[in-house]
Design a protein around this motif. Structure first.
Motif, PDB file in Angstrom:
ATOM      1  N   LYS A 121       0.774  -1.196   0.040  1.00 51.04           N
ATOM      2  CA  LYS A 121       0.101  -0.059   0.044  1.00 51.04           C
ATOM      3  C   LYS A 121       0.924   1.186  -0.090  1.00 51.04           C
ATOM      4  O   LYS A 121       2.091   1.259   0.508  1.00 51.04           O
ATOM      5  CB  LYS A 121      -0.837  -0.037   1.253  1.00 51.04           C
ATOM      6  CG  LYS A 121      -1.818  -1.086   1.238  1.00 51.04           C
ATOM      7  CD  LYS A 121      -3.053  -0.967   2.439  1.00 51.04           C
ATOM      8  CE  LYS A 121      -4.272  -2.116   2.359  1.00 51.04           C
ATOM      9  NZ  LYS A 121      -4.777  -2.051   1.075  1.00 51.04           N
ATOM     10  N   TYR A 122       0.356   2.319  -0.603  1.00 47.90           N
ATOM     11  CA  TYR A 122       0.990   3.614  -0.525  1.00 47.90           C
ATOM     12  C   TYR A 122       0.501   4.663   0.474  1.00 47.90           C
ATOM     13  O   TYR A 122      -0.540   4.877   0.714  1.00 47.90           O
ATOM     14  CB  TYR A 122       0.945   4.501  -2.057  1.00 47.90           C
ATOM     15  CG  TYR A 122       1.223   3.444  -3.285  1.00 47.90           C
ATOM     16  CD1 TYR A 122       2.524   3.637  -3.763  1.00 47.90           C
ATOM     17  CD2 TYR A 122       0.379   2.299  -3.781  1.00 47.90           C
ATOM     18  CE1 TYR A 122       3.051   2.759  -4.607  1.00 47.90           C
ATOM     19  CE2 TYR A 122       1.118   1.753  -4.423  1.00 47.90           C
ATOM     20  CZ  TYR A 122       2.303   1.718  -5.047  1.00 47.90           C
ATOM     21  OH  TYR A 122       2.609   1.034  -6.324  1.00 47.90           O
ATOM     22  N   TYR A 123       1.287   5.211   1.375  1.00 48.47           N
ATOM     23  CA  TYR A 123       1.001   5.984   2.500  1.00 48.47           C
ATOM     24  C   TYR A 123       1.580   7.503   1.904  1.00 48.47           C
ATOM     25  O   TYR A 123       2.907   7.558   1.768  1.00 48.47           O
ATOM     26  CB  TYR A 123       1.726   5.586   3.632  1.00 48.47           C
ATOM     27  CG  TYR A 123       1.026   4.034   4.050  1.00 48.47           C
ATOM     28  CD1 TYR A 123       0.028   4.311   5.191  1.00 48.47           C
ATOM     29  CD2 TYR A 123       1.453   3.103   3.653  1.00 48.47           C
ATOM     30  CE1 TYR A 123      -0.665   3.132   5.602  1.00 48.47           C
ATOM     31  CE2 TYR A 123       0.869   1.701   4.003  1.00 48.47           C
ATOM     32  CZ  TYR A 123      -0.025   1.977   5.025  1.00 48.47           C
ATOM     33  OH  TYR A 123      -0.658   0.583   5.692  1.00 48.47           O
ATOM     34  N   TYR A 140      -1.625  11.064   7.251  1.00 44.37           N
ATOM     35  CA  TYR A 140      -1.344  10.344   6.341  1.00 44.37           C
ATOM     36  C   TYR A 140      -2.588  10.203   5.458  1.00 44.37           C
ATOM     37  O   TYR A 140      -3.725   9.766   6.144  1.00 44.37           O
ATOM     38  CB  TYR A 140      -0.407   8.973   6.430  1.00 44.37           C
ATOM     39  CG  TYR A 140      -1.212   8.234   7.377  1.00 44.37           C
ATOM     40  CD1 TYR A 140      -1.831   7.055   6.660  1.00 44.37           C
ATOM     41  CD2 TYR A 140      -1.127   8.174   8.709  1.00 44.37           C
ATOM     42  CE1 TYR A 140      -2.559   6.092   7.544  1.00 44.37           C
ATOM     43  CE2 TYR A 140      -2.008   7.365   9.457  1.00 44.37           C
ATOM     44  CZ  TYR A 140      -2.225   6.228   8.822  1.00 44.37           C
ATOM     45  OH  TYR A 140      -3.056   5.315   9.845  1.00 44.37           O
ATOM     46  N   VAL A 152      -3.831   6.774   2.455  1.00 43.79           N
ATOM     47  CA  VAL A 152      -3.518   5.456   2.262  1.00 43.79           C
ATOM     48  C   VAL A 152      -4.079   4.960   0.908  1.00 43.79           C
ATOM     49  O   VAL A 152      -5.487   5.460   1.045  1.00 43.79           O
ATOM     50  CB  VAL A 152      -3.746   4.482   3.164  1.00 43.79           C
ATOM     51  CG1 VAL A 152      -5.033   4.295   3.625  1.00 43.79           C
ATOM     52  CG2 VAL A 152      -2.918   2.961   2.928  1.00 43.79           C
ATOM     53  N   TYR A 207      -6.704   8.039  -2.648  1.00 43.85           N
ATOM     54  CA  TYR A 207      -6.197   8.031  -1.073  1.00 43.85           C
ATOM     55  C   TYR A 207      -7.096   8.412  -0.058  1.00 43.85           C
ATOM     56  O   TYR A 207      -8.106   9.209  -0.259  1.00 43.85           O
ATOM     57  CB  TYR A 207      -4.887   8.901  -1.084  1.00 43.85           C
ATOM     58  CG  TYR A 207      -3.641   8.773  -1.653  1.00 43.85           C
ATOM     59  CD1 TYR A 207      -2.632   7.824  -0.904  1.00 43.85           C
ATOM     60  CD2 TYR A 207      -3.523   8.690  -2.983  1.00 43.85           C
ATOM     61  CE1 TYR A 207      -1.455   7.617  -1.405  1.00 43.85           C
ATOM     62  CE2 TYR A 207      -2.275   8.405  -3.701  1.00 43.85           C
ATOM     63  CZ  TYR A 207      -1.322   7.793  -2.775  1.00 43.85           C
ATOM     64  OH  TYR A 207      -0.160   7.440  -3.380  1.00 43.85           O
ATOM     65  N   ASP A 219      -7.660   9.411   4.007  1.00 46.58           N
ATOM     66  CA  ASP A 219      -6.975   9.742   5.445  1.00 46.58           C
ATOM     67  C   ASP A 219      -8.185   9.734   6.348  1.00 46.58           C
ATOM     68  O   ASP A 219      -8.228  10.157   7.702  1.00 46.58           O
ATOM     69  CB  ASP A 219      -6.195  11.053   5.484  1.00 46.58           C
ATOM     70  CG  ASP A 219      -7.209  12.230   5.133  1.00 46.58           C
ATOM     71  OD1 ASP A 219      -8.338  11.896   4.702  1.00 46.58           O
ATOM     72  OD2 ASP A 219      -6.758  13.618   5.170  1.00 46.58           O
ATOM     73  N   TRP A 276       5.423   1.109  12.528  1.00 45.68           N
ATOM     74  CA  TRP A 276       4.215   0.729  11.664  1.00 45.68           C
ATOM     75  C   TRP A 276       3.511  -0.348  12.609  1.00 45.68           C
ATOM     76  O   TRP A 276       3.902  -1.421  13.106  1.00 45.68           O
ATOM     77  CB  TRP A 276       4.747  -0.222  10.545  1.00 45.68           C
ATOM     78  CG  TRP A 276       5.246   0.524   9.524  1.00 45.68           C
ATOM     79  CD1 TRP A 276       6.698   0.836   9.260  1.00 45.68           C
ATOM     80  CD2 TRP A 276       4.537   1.321   8.382  1.00 45.68           C
ATOM     81  NE1 TRP A 276       7.000   1.519   8.055  1.00 45.68           N
ATOM     82  CE2 TRP A 276       5.666   1.943   7.713  1.00 45.68           C
ATOM     83  CE3 TRP A 276       3.382   1.686   8.167  1.00 45.68           C
ATOM     84  CZ2 TRP A 276       5.437   2.735   6.713  1.00 45.68           C
ATOM     85  CZ3 TRP A 276       3.082   2.362   6.851  1.00 45.68           C
ATOM     86  CH2 TRP A 276       4.019   3.215   6.219  1.00 45.68           C
ATOM     87  N   GLY A 292      -1.804   1.795  11.643  1.00 44.39           N
ATOM     88  CA  GLY A 292      -1.304   2.566  10.609  1.00 44.39           C
ATOM     89  C   GLY A 292       0.033   3.112  11.112  1.00 44.39           C
ATOM     90  O   GLY A 292       0.553   2.866  12.264  1.00 44.39           O
TER      91      GLY A 292
END
Length: 330
Positions: free
Chosen positions: A224-226, A243, A245, A253, A255, A312, A316
């Protein structure tokens, strides 16, 4: 075991971006003169260059290593903000914004053969200033397949779907390291009260309740892209790091879950004020991640570079900070 205590460098060093090259750590940021747009605040030896550089051989001790960017045409402005560096095919690329105070900021890129520069501007903006009069905080991100993207902040005036008017996050694919593909998408918009920059702000000929998301920093973790970002007003204690995700680098995305405040970094009354505008880098052990950010001195006279571990969790990403006591580098 080595230790450090925040701030890790005593001078003015805002919007810190840290990267590692051939075993050496480098940091670039916004200096006092760049933030204020005052060339007279730069020492004579570096009058022709902007953006302070730091260097560290152990990730704990940081030393000034000169200024990076050869000063551009004065007509572009004297406010230089939030530089970041990418390395691709033997070349270093410095992404930054330049403009006049809080208006007419454009994204640009400069190149160098060495990490310390000098970096020479390529001669054209990345985003057309006529269609985007305010663009700041460029963040280059390379995906696993080698494709580069540029995240940045720009202004939005619509409120469709309940989003707030203000500065927010955008992404586009880099066709080359110096040219965007023109496939831009919105990453995140402000939705919460803590992200308010200023009520009744005069902008673009009208008065707005202005909100701000800025300083994007992207990390891929377990598929996943944060997209980390800083929200709120940068001089105040409500400023912090949160952030969004996504399953795809271009989004969409979310948040959701931050309605009551930033989840990664926030102020600690009487100890740390306004931590934000972060980058992320691997520590000396090659796998521990660190959040590099700035925070204000207690008398609010400068922003300084700080470092704390990124953790992590099942809920999150979280920062093991902000800290102000001695910390161990693992």
């Amino acid at each position: 075991m080595q230790t450090y205590t925040n701030p890790v460098y005593q001078g003015y060093f805002a919007d810190p971006f840290v990267w590692q090259y051939e075993g050496v750590y480098y940091a670039i940021g916004t200096g006092a003169a760049e933030a204020e747009g005052n060339i007279n605040n730069i020492d004579t030896a570096n009058r022709l260059r902007v953006f302070p550089l730091l260097r560290s051989f152990d990730f704990c001790n940081w030393h000034f290593a000169g200024n990076a960017l050869l000063r551009t045409d004065p007509a572009l402005g004297d406010n230089f903000w939030a530089p970041e560096v990418a390395y691709s095919d033997g070349q270093f690329y410095l992404y930054y914004s330049v403009g006049h105070e809080d208006k007419n900021h454009q994204l640009r890129v400069a190149t160098s053969n060495t990490p310390l520069g000098p970096y020479q501007d390529v001669g054209k903006p990345l985003v057309d200033p006529n269609t985007c009069p305010f663009a700041i905080d460029p963040h280059p991100f390379c995906d696993d397949d080698g494709q580069w993207y540029l995240f940045y902040a720009r202004d939005f005036l619509d409120t469709e779907g309940g989003v707030r008017v203000g500065t927010a996050l955008f992404v586009d694919r880099l066709q080359t390291m110096t040219k965007l593909a023109g496939e831009g998408k919105v990453v995140l918009r402000a939705r919460s009260d803590w992200q308010r920059f200023l009520a009744n702000r005069w902008m673009y000929g009208e008065i707005y309740d202005w909100h701000t998301l800025e300083g994007p920093c992207v990390r891929k973790h377990e598929g996943k892209y944060y997209c980390f970002y800083s929200g709120g007003r940068w001089e105040t204690e409500n400023y912090g790091v949160d952030y969004g995700v996504a399953d795809n680098v271009m989004g969409s995305y979310s948040d959701a879950g931050n309605e009551t405040g930033p989840r990664v970094l926030k102020s600690v009354p009487n100890f740390v004020r306004g931590p934000g505008h972060n980058s992320i880098v691997l520590g000396p052990d090659g796998h521990t991640e660190y959040v590099v950010y700035h925070a204000w001195t207690q008398n609010m006279d400068m922003r300084q570079i700080c470092v704390d571990k990124l953790i992590w969790t099942p809920e999150g990403p979280r920062c093991q900070g902000p800290t102000w006591t001695p910390q161990t580098i693992t």
